[in-house]
Design a protein around this motif. Structure first.
Motif: not given
Length: 330
Positions: A161-172, A174-191
């Motif tokens: 569950i939550g795949l599409e929402g995860t993609v949208v958040l990881a892309k839109e 991204q700058e906020e999420l980078k304050s806590r998560y690594s680039r590989p983590f966010l890349d996995r979410a966007a994929k």
């Protein structure tokens, strides 16, 4: 009215109630029915529509997948899509080229043609809006809807569950999420965008005994469960701990204080079958993922079980993503 999907009460009162029998098709519009069908000889012609606003960093491909997934839930073979793209005056030709490239990339992967379309620049549009209508056909006796479930059947969810929402958040976001998560983590979410089609598992399920199918979209798994229960007139007992979810989705939802069970969940399919194990085995044999999360029941009680805790599902709520529209994010 609030932004997002119409509430069930408003939809019934001001949309469905206005549709008379002579204006509806073979599969009449109803809560939980994400496609329509018209008779053509021994076949049903199926149509499904979806619209999505998207920003500079998000992808219009999600809108294409939403319409196609609505279509795939009928068990039909796809014939093509029609595309309407409304652009703000701030857009430029390079933007248009990129957006159309993303749309045609999805069509290439799914081997589905764009049958026609319309593109227009509109002053009152502040962000691009994509509207997609998908077309398909199926033998009338093989048409599957969200109304086919009966009591004492297995309830199944595919992928996570939550795949599409995860993609949208990881892309839109991204700058906020980078304050806590690594680039590989966010890349996995966007994929996770690579997992948004339910075509394969829907086709396998249709051949393996699925009685009802409903794709997960706005409102997430909780919304889809409610709508399927309403459409089929059955109760539900669902084990929360059996609902599959990826760690990236859990952590991103925690970051923004969102409920992942009410999050945009395109890419996951909700199924009901008399023999759920047979359907799960068929999907897994074809390379997919699926798990039984509960049972249908007689009556109208729709219950979520979490250990010893029992709580009742509510009518479909506004998708969690719209919370960020109001608050501006974390």
């Amino acid at each position: 009215m609030k932004a997002g999907k119409l509430s069930e009460s408003v939809c019934k009162r001001s949309v469905l109630k206005q549709l008379h029998k002579e204006t509806t098709g073979f599969a009449a519009p109803a809560i939980g029915m994400d496609f329509g069908a018209a008779e053509l000889g021994d076949e049903a012609v199926v149509t499904a529509s979806a619209s999505r606003p998207f920003g500079k960093t998000s992808c219009p491909a999600t809108g294409v997948y939403t319409a196609l997934n609505n279509l795939f839930c009928s068990g039909c073979r796809p014939l093509g899509i029609s595309v309407t793209l409304l652009m703000p005056t701030s857009a430029n030709e390079n933007d248009l080229r990129d957006w159309m490239s993303a749309i045609t990339e999805v069509c290439g992967k799914e081997q589905i043609p764009v049958l026609n379309g319309h593109t227009e620049v509109v002053r009152y549009v502040t962000e691009p809006v994509l509207s997609v209508t998908a077309f398909g056909a199926v033998k009338k006796e093989k048409l599957i809807t969200a109304a086919g479930a009966g009591p004492d059947m297995d309830v199944i969810v595919t992928k996570w569950i939550g795949l599409e929402g995860t993609v949208v958040l990881a892309k839109e976001r991204q700058e906020e999420l980078k304050s806590r998560y690594s680039r590989p983590f966010l890349d996995r979410a966007a994929k996770y965008i690579d997992y948004l089609s339910i075509r394969s598992e829907a086709a396998v399920a249709a051949k393996s005994g699925a009685a009802a199918m409903h794709d997960l979209s706005e409102g997430g798994i909780f919304g889809a469960l409610w709508e399927l229960g309403q459409c089929s007139g059955v109760g539900l007992e669902i084990d929360l701990k059996k609902i599959p979810i990826r760690q990236e989705t859990v952590e991103i939802c925690e970051f923004f204080d969102l409920n992942p069970y009410k999050l945009l969940s395109g890419g996951s399919l909700l199924l009901v079958a008399e023999d759920g194990n047979a359907v799960v085995q068929a999907i897994e044999k074809s390379g997919g993922k699926a798990v039984i999360i509960g049972r249908t029941t007689a009556g109208n009680d729709r219950v979520i079980l979490n250990g010893e805790e029992r709580r009742f599902l509510e009518t479909t709520q506004t998708d969690e993503l719209w919370k960020l529209e109001k608050t501006g994010g974390n």
